[in-house]
Design a protein around this motif. Sequence first.
Motif, PDB file in Angstrom:
ATOM      1  N   ARG A  14       0.940  -1.076   0.048  1.00 56.45           N
ATOM      2  CA  ARG A  14       0.154   0.047  -0.086  1.00 56.45           C
ATOM      3  C   ARG A  14       1.100   1.210   0.049  1.00 56.45           C
ATOM      4  N   GLU A  15       0.661   2.056  -1.160  1.00 53.93           N
ATOM      5  CA  GLU A  15       1.492   3.245  -1.014  1.00 53.93           C
ATOM      6  C   GLU A  15       0.500   4.485  -0.898  1.00 53.93           C
ATOM      7  N   TYR A  16       0.861   5.417  -0.505  1.00 59.83           N
ATOM      8  CA  TYR A  16       0.093   6.838  -0.619  1.00 59.83           C
ATOM      9  C   TYR A  16       0.787   7.646  -1.444  1.00 59.83           C
ATOM     10  N   VAL A  17      -0.030   8.906  -1.910  1.00 63.20           N
ATOM     11  CA  VAL A  17       0.833   9.881  -2.851  1.00 63.20           C
ATOM     12  C   VAL A  17       0.512  11.029  -2.009  1.00 63.20           C
ATOM     13  N   GLU A  18       1.487  11.768  -1.341  1.00 64.22           N
ATOM     14  CA  GLU A  18       1.288  12.896  -0.553  1.00 64.22           C
ATOM     15  C   GLU A  18       1.931  14.220  -1.189  1.00 64.22           C
ATOM     16  N   GLY A  19       1.427  15.132  -1.643  1.00 65.04           N
ATOM     17  CA  GLY A  19       2.055  16.428  -2.109  1.00 65.04           C
ATOM     18  C   GLY A  19       2.784  15.769  -3.241  1.00 65.04           C
ATOM     19  N   HIS A  23       4.903   7.323  -1.089  1.00 65.34           N
ATOM     20  CA  HIS A  23       5.101   6.832   0.408  1.00 65.34           C
ATOM     21  C   HIS A  23       4.540   5.432   0.470  1.00 65.34           C
ATOM     22  N   ARG A  24       5.625   4.770   0.878  1.00 70.01           N
ATOM     23  CA  ARG A  24       5.187   3.155   0.823  1.00 70.01           C
ATOM     24  C   ARG A  24       5.076   2.767   2.205  1.00 70.01           C
ATOM     25  N   VAL A  25       3.805   2.472   2.776  1.00 67.68           N
ATOM     26  CA  VAL A  25       3.545   2.032   4.053  1.00 67.68           C
ATOM     27  C   VAL A  25       3.803   0.709   4.169  1.00 67.68           C
ATOM     28  N   LEU A  26       3.166  -0.265   3.418  1.00 66.59           N
ATOM     29  CA  LEU A  26       3.316  -1.711   3.366  1.00 66.59           C
ATOM     30  C   LEU A  26       4.124  -2.073   2.219  1.00 66.59           C
ATOM     31  N   HIS A  27       4.972  -3.018   2.614  1.00 67.71           N
ATOM     32  CA  HIS A  27       5.690  -3.424   1.345  1.00 67.71           C
ATOM     33  C   HIS A  27       5.763  -5.004   0.982  1.00 67.71           C
ATOM     34  N   ALA A  28       4.966  -5.350   0.041  1.00 64.84           N
ATOM     35  CA  ALA A  28       4.551  -6.832  -0.451  1.00 64.84           C
ATOM     36  C   ALA A  28       4.549  -7.633   0.650  1.00 64.84           C
ATOM     37  N   GLY A  46       1.682   4.388  13.456  1.00 63.34           N
ATOM     38  CA  GLY A  46       2.112   4.915  12.393  1.00 63.34           C
ATOM     39  C   GLY A  46       2.809   3.607  11.157  1.00 63.34           C
ATOM     40  N   CYS A  47       2.932   2.446  12.016  1.00 63.50           N
ATOM     41  CA  CYS A  47       3.709   1.487  11.105  1.00 63.50           C
ATOM     42  C   CYS A  47       3.034   0.846  10.145  1.00 63.50           C
ATOM     43  N   GLY A  48       1.445   0.996  10.277  1.00 61.89           N
ATOM     44  CA  GLY A  48       0.776   0.322   9.169  1.00 61.89           C
ATOM     45  C   GLY A  48      -0.379  -0.464   9.687  1.00 61.89           C
ATOM     46  N   LYS A  49      -0.514  -0.803  11.004  1.00 63.68           N
ATOM     47  CA  LYS A  49      -1.757  -1.730  11.548  1.00 63.68           C
ATOM     48  C   LYS A  49      -3.019  -1.606  10.932  1.00 63.68           C
ATOM     49  N   SER A  50      -3.517  -0.179  11.115  1.00 62.53           N
ATOM     50  CA  SER A  50      -4.803   0.250  10.444  1.00 62.53           C
ATOM     51  C   SER A  50      -5.012   0.102   9.326  1.00 62.53           C
ATOM     52  N   THR A  51      -3.776   0.338   8.354  1.00 61.93           N
ATOM     53  CA  THR A  51      -3.888   0.372   6.903  1.00 61.93           C
ATOM     54  C   THR A  51      -3.963  -1.092   6.727  1.00 61.93           C
ATOM     55  N   PHE A 214       2.802 -11.122  14.860  1.00 57.83           N
ATOM     56  CA  PHE A 214       3.259 -10.459  13.650  1.00 57.83           C
ATOM     57  C   PHE A 214       3.724  -9.079  13.994  1.00 57.83           C
ATOM     58  N   GLN A 215       5.220  -8.827  13.912  1.00 60.93           N
ATOM     59  CA  GLN A 215       5.445  -7.445  14.050  1.00 60.93           C
ATOM     60  C   GLN A 215       5.561  -6.682  12.792  1.00 60.93           C
ATOM     61  N   PHE A 216       5.423  -5.457  12.662  1.00 61.46           N
ATOM     62  CA  PHE A 216       5.829  -4.834  11.586  1.00 61.46           C
ATOM     63  C   PHE A 216       7.220  -4.138  11.844  1.00 61.46           C
ATOM     64  N   SER A 217       8.023  -4.211  10.528  1.00 63.73           N
ATOM     65  CA  SER A 217       9.435  -3.815  10.815  1.00 63.73           C
ATOM     66  C   SER A 217       9.764  -3.268   9.487  1.00 63.73           C
ATOM     67  N   GLY A 218       9.826  -1.817   9.359  1.00 62.79           N
ATOM     68  CA  GLY A 218      10.014  -1.188   7.995  1.00 62.79           C
ATOM     69  C   GLY A 218       8.983  -1.546   6.950  1.00 62.79           C
ATOM     70  N   GLY A 219       7.762  -1.633   7.285  1.00 62.06           N
ATOM     71  CA  GLY A 219       6.863  -1.879   6.504  1.00 62.06           C
ATOM     72  C   GLY A 219       6.587  -3.294   5.969  1.00 62.06           C
TER      73      GLY A 219
END
Length: 223
Positions: A14-19, A23-28, A46-51, A214-219
Amino acid sequence: MSNAAAVRLEGVAREYVEGGERHRVLHALDAVFEAGRFTALVGKSGCGKSTLLNLISGIDAPTEGDVWIGDVPITRLADRERTLFRRDRIGIVFQFFNLIPTLTVLENVTLPQELAGRGRRDEAMRQLERVGLAGRASAMPDRLSGGEQQRVAIARALAHDPDLILADEPTGNLDPETGAAVLELLLEMTRAAGKTLVMATHSLDILPFADAVFQFSGGRLVQ
Ligand SMILES: Nc1ncnc2c1ncn2[C@@H]1O[C@H](COP(=O)(O)OP(=O)(O)O)[C@@H](O)[C@H]1O
Ligand SMILES: [Mg+2]
């Protein structure tokens, strides 16, 4: 044992485009959250859990990859089918309860089913009994404490007997003692019914109760 469905992530990004910037929140992400189990998703704000939870429920769509719930590729369904699937097969519990303030406690619990054209007042009352709030059925949500509101939200999430329960920091807005009681209730109700539960949390206290973490680490996700 009731119905339960595994969640499978296949290359979910999942990427977001801002300005103008991407901005890549989740990587494959590739992962399986097993059917009938409690999987905890942890990582700092902010690591992407809700996303990720929004991608699993189909509220949001991934930039790449697919999410499977049981044998259904939810990311490939048309909008309307995805909405119906979510309403019928998924129960969601949010950090801020998300009850509708103008409806009574009972109406909040029956609403999802009424939208589906099959309001089950008796089933909703039974769920309210299970969360210990049958006596408050005709109260308005703002008369209830935070912990009670979250118990109503749990009754609402389970009233239609979904395959999958998603919870996004369900204790994050409660004091520790109330949060622990709400967690215990949610675990008991999902375990008793053999449901799949995926919960985002930044509370490490919850981890001993989880079947998988599961832990998020750098997306990315690390088990
Ligand atoms: N609609 C959006 N537009 C742009 N960026 C977003 C949007 N939603 C979330 N983000 C960003 O994605 C990242 C992950 O957010 P989120 O999934 O809410 O994290 P968490 O739930 O783990 O706290 C954050 O950096 C956040 O700013
Ligand atoms: Mg979040």
